[in-house]
Write a protein that holds these residues in place. Structure first.
Motif, PDB file in Angstrom:
ATOM      1  N   ALA A 134     -13.158 -41.037   6.683  1.00 26.84           N
ATOM      2  CA  ALA A 134     -12.777 -40.681   5.313  1.00 26.84           C
ATOM      3  C   ALA A 134     -12.401 -39.204   5.213  1.00 26.84           C
ATOM      4  CB  ALA A 134     -13.917 -40.995   4.353  1.00 26.84           C
ATOM      5  N   TYR A 135     -13.015 -38.353   6.019  1.00 24.80           N
ATOM      6  CA  TYR A 135     -12.708 -36.926   5.958  1.00 24.80           C
ATOM      7  C   TYR A 135     -11.303 -36.607   6.462  1.00 24.80           C
ATOM      8  CZ  TYR A 135     -17.522 -35.814   4.783  1.00 24.80           C
ATOM      9  OH  TYR A 135     -18.732 -35.725   4.152  1.00 24.80           O
ATOM     10  N   ASN A 136     -10.736 -37.486   7.280  1.00 27.38           N
ATOM     11  CA  ASN A 136      -9.413 -37.218   7.824  1.00 27.38           C
ATOM     12  C   ASN A 136      -8.311 -37.302   6.788  1.00 27.38           C
ATOM     13  OD1 ASN A 136      -9.985 -36.498  10.496  1.00 27.38           O
ATOM     14  ND2 ASN A 136     -10.480 -38.629  10.945  1.00 27.38           N
ATOM     15  N   SER A 137      -8.588 -37.876   5.639  1.00 29.31           N
ATOM     16  CA  SER A 137      -7.590 -37.920   4.568  1.00 29.31           C
ATOM     17  C   SER A 137      -7.639 -36.658   3.706  1.00 29.31           C
ATOM     18  CB  SER A 137      -7.801 -39.157   3.695  1.00 29.31           C
ATOM     19  OG  SER A 137      -9.051 -39.071   3.031  1.00 29.31           O
ATOM     20  N   MET A 138      -8.600 -35.781   3.945  1.00 32.94           N
ATOM     21  CA  MET A 138      -8.750 -34.562   3.146  1.00 32.94           C
ATOM     22  C   MET A 138      -7.927 -33.423   3.725  1.00 32.94           C
ATOM     23  SD  MET A 138     -12.721 -34.644   2.140  1.00 32.94           S
ATOM     24  CE  MET A 138     -13.456 -36.110   1.473  1.00 32.94           C
ATOM     25  N   ASP A 139      -7.446 -32.592   2.838  1.00 28.84           N
ATOM     26  CA  ASP A 139      -6.564 -31.473   3.159  1.00 28.84           C
ATOM     27  C   ASP A 139      -7.390 -30.212   3.399  1.00 28.84           C
ATOM     28  OD1 ASP A 139      -4.469 -29.654   3.257  1.00 28.84           O
ATOM     29  OD2 ASP A 139      -4.094 -29.719   1.114  1.00 28.84           O
ATOM     30  N   ASN A 140      -8.191 -30.214   4.474  1.00 24.77           N
ATOM     31  CA  ASN A 140      -8.999 -29.038   4.792  1.00 24.77           C
ATOM     32  C   ASN A 140      -8.183 -28.081   5.646  1.00 24.77           C
ATOM     33  OD1 ASN A 140     -11.186 -31.539   4.918  1.00 24.77           O
ATOM     34  ND2 ASN A 140     -11.824 -29.776   3.732  1.00 24.77           N
ATOM     35  N   GLY A 141      -8.346 -26.769   5.382  1.00 31.30           N
ATOM     36  CA  GLY A 141      -7.482 -25.818   6.055  1.00 31.30           C
ATOM     37  C   GLY A 141      -8.184 -24.668   6.726  1.00 31.30           C
ATOM     38  N   VAL A 142      -7.346 -23.855   7.384  1.00 31.37           N
ATOM     39  CA  VAL A 142      -7.755 -22.618   8.029  1.00 31.37           C
ATOM     40  C   VAL A 142      -6.858 -21.511   7.479  1.00 31.37           C
ATOM     41  CG1 VAL A 142      -6.264 -23.062  10.030  1.00 31.37           C
ATOM     42  CG2 VAL A 142      -8.172 -21.445  10.231  1.00 31.37           C
ATOM     43  N   LEU A 143      -7.425 -20.316   7.323  1.00 36.39           N
ATOM     44  CA  LEU A 143      -6.710 -19.204   6.704  1.00 36.39           C
ATOM     45  C   LEU A 143      -7.132 -17.894   7.349  1.00 36.39           C
ATOM     46  CD1 LEU A 143      -5.058 -17.937   4.296  1.00 36.39           C
ATOM     47  CD2 LEU A 143      -7.183 -18.090   2.958  1.00 36.39           C
ATOM     48  N   ARG A 144      -6.115 -17.069   7.688  1.00 34.89           N
ATOM     49  CA  ARG A 144      -6.381 -15.710   8.187  1.00 34.89           C
ATOM     50  C   ARG A 144      -5.464 -14.735   7.477  1.00 34.89           C
ATOM     51  NH1 ARG A 144      -7.335 -14.615  14.280  1.00 34.89           N
ATOM     52  NH2 ARG A 144      -8.235 -12.792  13.287  1.00 34.89           N
ATOM     53  N   PHE A 145      -5.973 -13.534   7.276  1.00 39.92           N
ATOM     54  CA  PHE A 145      -5.221 -12.453   6.647  1.00 39.92           C
ATOM     55  C   PHE A 145      -5.000 -11.341   7.663  1.00 39.92           C
ATOM     56  CE2 PHE A 145      -7.612 -14.440   3.200  1.00 39.92           C
ATOM     57  CZ  PHE A 145      -6.641 -14.620   2.246  1.00 39.92           C
TER      58      PHE A 145
END
Length: 168
Positions: A134-145
């Motif tokens: 179920a978690y694979n349908s979620m739009d979780n991301g990574v972010l760097r500045f």
């Protein structure tokens, strides 16, 4: 869900009246879509251990957001991987080499014209997740500045303020 459950409430709870007047109409009309970028790869939800910095630049009246290490990558925020245009970012506030602890900042991540990441921002989806499918349908991301500049008034300042002169 995190736009309504974390991004908007963070602005309501931590933003000044002026910041709420600026950002909430855009968020409520979905003209911007936000996420909540606190968790870091190396620190999970250990807020005191966050490494991302927001350093005040007196000359330009801006904060410089920076992810100095791989472990300072914002990791897991819902809605970040593909959808969000903005984030409430939690970073260590630095003024004249003094660390004032973790504070919230509103940062634009993607262009509102073509949805591409803005200069200095590395962003993407974290991909497949371990465990429940179920978690694979979620739009979780990574972010760097990488030394991304934002105006001073994009620090959420209901509780703590930084003046134009750099006074905390």
């Amino acid at each position: 869900d995190l736009h309504w459950g974390m991004f908007v409430p963070a602005i309501k709870g931590q933003g000044t009246d002026e910041q709420q007047q600026q950002w909430l109409p855009l968020a409520n009309k979905m003209q911007i879509i936000g996420c909540y970028a606190q968790t870091e790869l190396g620190h999970g939800s250990n807020v005191q251990g966050l490494e991302t910095t927001a350093t005040f630049d007196h000359k330009t009246d801006e904060f410089v957001l920076n992810s100095p290490t791989l472990t300072s990558s914002k990791w897991w925020p819902g809605g970040l991987g593909k959808i969000s245009t903005h984030a409430v970012v939690y970073a260590r506030l630095i003024i004249d080499d003094k660390d004032y602890g973790v504070h919230g900042f509103i940062a634009q991540l993607r262009s509102l014209n073509d949805h591409l990441p803005l200069p200095g921002i590395t962003i993407g989806d974290i991909g497949m997740k371990f465990g429940s499918a179920a978690y694979n349908s979620m739009d979780n991301g990574v972010l760097r500045f990488d030394h991304v500049r934002i105006p001073r008034n994009q620090m959420l300042m209901r509780v703590s303020q930084v003046t134009r002169e750099g006074k905390y």
